[in-house]
Write a protein that holds these residues in place. Sequence first.
Motif, short mmCIF file in Angstrom:
data_model
loop_
_atom_site.label_atom_id
_atom_site.label_comp_id
_atom_site.label_asym_id
_atom_site.label_seq_id
_atom_site.Cartn_x
_atom_site.Cartn_y
_atom_site.Cartn_z
N VAL A 1 7.78 -6.58 -4.39
CA VAL A 1 8.31 -7.95 -4.27
C VAL A 1 8.38 -8.38 -2.80
CG1 VAL A 1 10.34 -9.41 -4.65
CG2 VAL A 1 9.48 -7.95 -6.49
N PRO A 2 9.00 -7.59 -1.90
CA PRO A 2 8.98 -8.01 -0.49
C PRO A 2 7.58 -7.99 0.11
CG PRO A 2 10.50 -6.17 -0.80
CD PRO A 2 9.82 -6.40 -2.09
N GLY A 3 6.74 -7.03 -0.30
CA GLY A 3 5.39 -6.96 0.24
C GLY A 3 4.57 -8.18 -0.11
N PHE B 1 0.82 -1.20 0.00
CA PHE B 1 0.00 0.00 0.00
C PHE B 1 0.86 1.26 0.00
CE2 PHE B 1 -2.42 3.30 2.26
CZ PHE B 1 -3.48 3.43 1.38
N ALA B 2 2.05 1.19 0.62
CA ALA B 2 2.93 2.36 0.68
C ALA B 2 3.36 2.81 -0.71
CB ALA B 2 4.16 2.04 1.53
N ASN B 3 3.41 1.90 -1.68
CA ASN B 3 3.84 2.26 -3.03
C ASN B 3 2.72 2.09 -4.05
OD1 ASN B 3 5.42 1.33 -5.77
ND2 ASN B 3 6.42 2.98 -4.66
N SER B 4 1.48 2.13 -3.63
CA SER B 4 0.38 1.95 -4.58
C SER B 4 0.34 3.09 -5.60
CB SER B 4 -0.95 1.81 -3.85
OG SER B 4 -1.19 2.96 -3.06
N GLY B 5 0.66 4.30 -5.18
CA GLY B 5 0.70 5.42 -6.12
C GLY B 5 1.81 5.25 -7.15
N TYR C 1 11.27 1.22 -8.16
CA TYR C 1 10.51 1.43 -6.92
C TYR C 1 9.40 0.40 -6.76
CZ TYR C 1 12.91 5.86 -6.32
OH TYR C 1 13.86 6.83 -6.14
N VAL C 2 8.76 0.03 -7.85
CA VAL C 2 7.71 -0.98 -7.78
C VAL C 2 8.30 -2.31 -7.32
CG1 VAL C 2 6.12 -2.37 -9.19
CG2 VAL C 2 6.18 0.10 -9.46
N LYS C 3 9.45 -2.68 -7.87
CA LYS C 3 10.08 -3.94 -7.46
C LYS C 3 10.54 -3.89 -6.01
CE LYS C 3 13.05 -4.18 -10.84
NZ LYS C 3 14.10 -4.62 -11.76
N VAL C 4 11.12 -2.76 -5.59
CA VAL C 4 11.64 -2.64 -4.22
C VAL C 4 10.53 -2.78 -3.19
CG1 VAL C 4 12.61 -0.95 -2.58
CG2 VAL C 4 13.73 -1.34 -4.77
#
Length: 139
Positions: A122-124, A20-24, A116-119
């Motif tokens: 992937v862990p999320g 959710f932190a990188n949904s934007g 940024y999407v991968k960072v």
Amino acid sequence: MRGIAVAGIILMILGALICFANSGGLLLFLKLRNLQRHGVEGEAVSTLQEWISKGHRVYYDLKLPEGSPLTSFIEVGVEPRGPVGTIVPVVYDRRKPKRAKTGTLADIEVAEEWLYVKVFWVPGLACVVIGAVLALVFW
């Protein structure tokens, strides 16, 4: 054994929060990738410029081929490319013209957003899957 299941549930919640932190960022990456794949170069006219806390909000009207309905789009946080009424190059998606960005096809770069999407994702997603397995196996 229930303690491991609870840890799995906590891990799933943590993974969902990371995603959710990188949904934007994911939405921005998908928009840029679609523009890169399906984008058409054209022109737009700026109709209104506003100063906001994140920089500028600029409203544009797309100049589409004859017979197409008038379409406008908004860019937030970018410097205006001139006064109101200036014609600027733009890349838009023919399927959904509201999905547009000023510049040319050569200007669209998705590598940084993809990083940024991968960072984040992937862990999320890994946390969600591992947490689900732990919760299901040890419940």
